[in-house]
Design an enzyme around this catalytic site. Structure first.
Site, PDB file in Angstrom:
ATOM      1  N   HIS A 132      23.378   1.290  11.474  1.00  0.00           N
ATOM      2  CA  HIS A 132      25.195   1.971  11.507  1.00  0.00           C
ATOM      3  C   HIS A 132      25.724   1.458  12.885  1.00  0.00           C
ATOM      4  CE1 HIS A 132      23.843   4.408   8.299  1.00  0.00           C
ATOM      5  NE2 HIS A 132      22.326   4.302   9.208  1.00  0.00           N
ATOM      6  N   ASN A 146       0.639  -0.983   0.452  1.00  0.00           N
ATOM      7  CA  ASN A 146       0.175   0.181   0.227  1.00  0.00           C
ATOM      8  C   ASN A 146       0.769   0.703   0.070  1.00  0.00           C
ATOM      9  OD1 ASN A 146      -2.533   1.216  -0.072  1.00  0.00           O
ATOM     10  ND2 ASN A 146      -3.600  -0.288   1.282  1.00  0.00           N
ATOM     11  N   LYS A 167      -0.527 -13.923  19.629  1.00  0.00           N
ATOM     12  CA  LYS A 167      -0.939 -15.520  20.316  1.00  0.00           C
ATOM     13  C   LYS A 167      -0.960 -16.006  18.696  1.00  0.00           C
ATOM     14  CE  LYS A 167      -5.718 -14.500  17.290  1.00  0.00           C
ATOM     15  NZ  LYS A 167      -6.994 -13.710  18.124  1.00  0.00           N
TER      16      LYS A 167
END
Length: 184
Positions: A113, A83, A181
């Site tokens: 880094h 998206n 879960k």
């Protein structure tokens, strides 16, 4: 002897000011600029997307705006949807499986880094690959940090920050993301 680009893709310390790396970065920035002027329905969309991400499957979509470092380090599976506003920093490879859904404003970040501040002042870093398994869904605003692997059939809740591996068939949430879960 490895080039700096080869070191980058091999999780070794590399100099990001190297001319080959800079050439790849500049190419991707220009290609993203062209892509980001289009929509999914634009006639030039597919060719512009392939200029950014070579070998993208015909049935996979990346909604502009989209940003990446190189594009050539992104591997997308079939029927995947990314998206708006996704950022993929692909110093190392970013492999996204089949039938994956990535929500708006997600970030997949492979560069790391140096921890030592004196080393961080320089122009060297490492990059660690990211893997997202088939049939996984990243909610909006998810951040996947360097080296993260998310298994198949997972759901990562919106706004989560993935700093460690998530096994198959899990729902994870939070900062840092933890398994909430098991889905099977």
């Amino acid at each position: 002897m490895k080039t700096e680009f080869q070191k980058m893709r091999s999780e070794e310390l590399y100099d990001f000011r190297d001319s080959e790396i800079l050439g790849s970065l500049y190419h991707a920035k220009e290609a993203c600029l062209r892509l980001n002027k289009l929509t999914l329905s634009s006639s030039e969309y597919r060719s512009a997307l392939r200029e950014v991400i070579p070998n993208v499957p015909d049935n996979t979509a990346v909604c502009p705006p989209f940003q990446c470092d190189h594009g050539n380090g992104i591997i997308l599976g079939e029927n995947t949807f990314i998206n708006y506003g996704c950022v993929i920093l692909d110093g190392a490879l970013v492999s996204i499986g089949h039938d994956v859904k990535i929500g708006p404003s997600c970030q997949l970040l492979t560069p790391q880094h140096p921890v030592d501040y004196m080393e961080r002042r320089g122009t060297c870093e490492t990059s660690h690959p990211i893997v997202i398994g088939d049939d996984t869904w990243l909610g909006g605003g998810v951040i996947v940090c360097p080296g993260g692997t998310i298994g198949c059939r997972c759901i990562i809740a919106a706004g989560s920050v993935v700093i460690r591996d998530i096994p198959d068939d899990c729902m994870a949430a939070g900062n840092p993301a933890v398994v909430k879960k098991y889905l099977r």
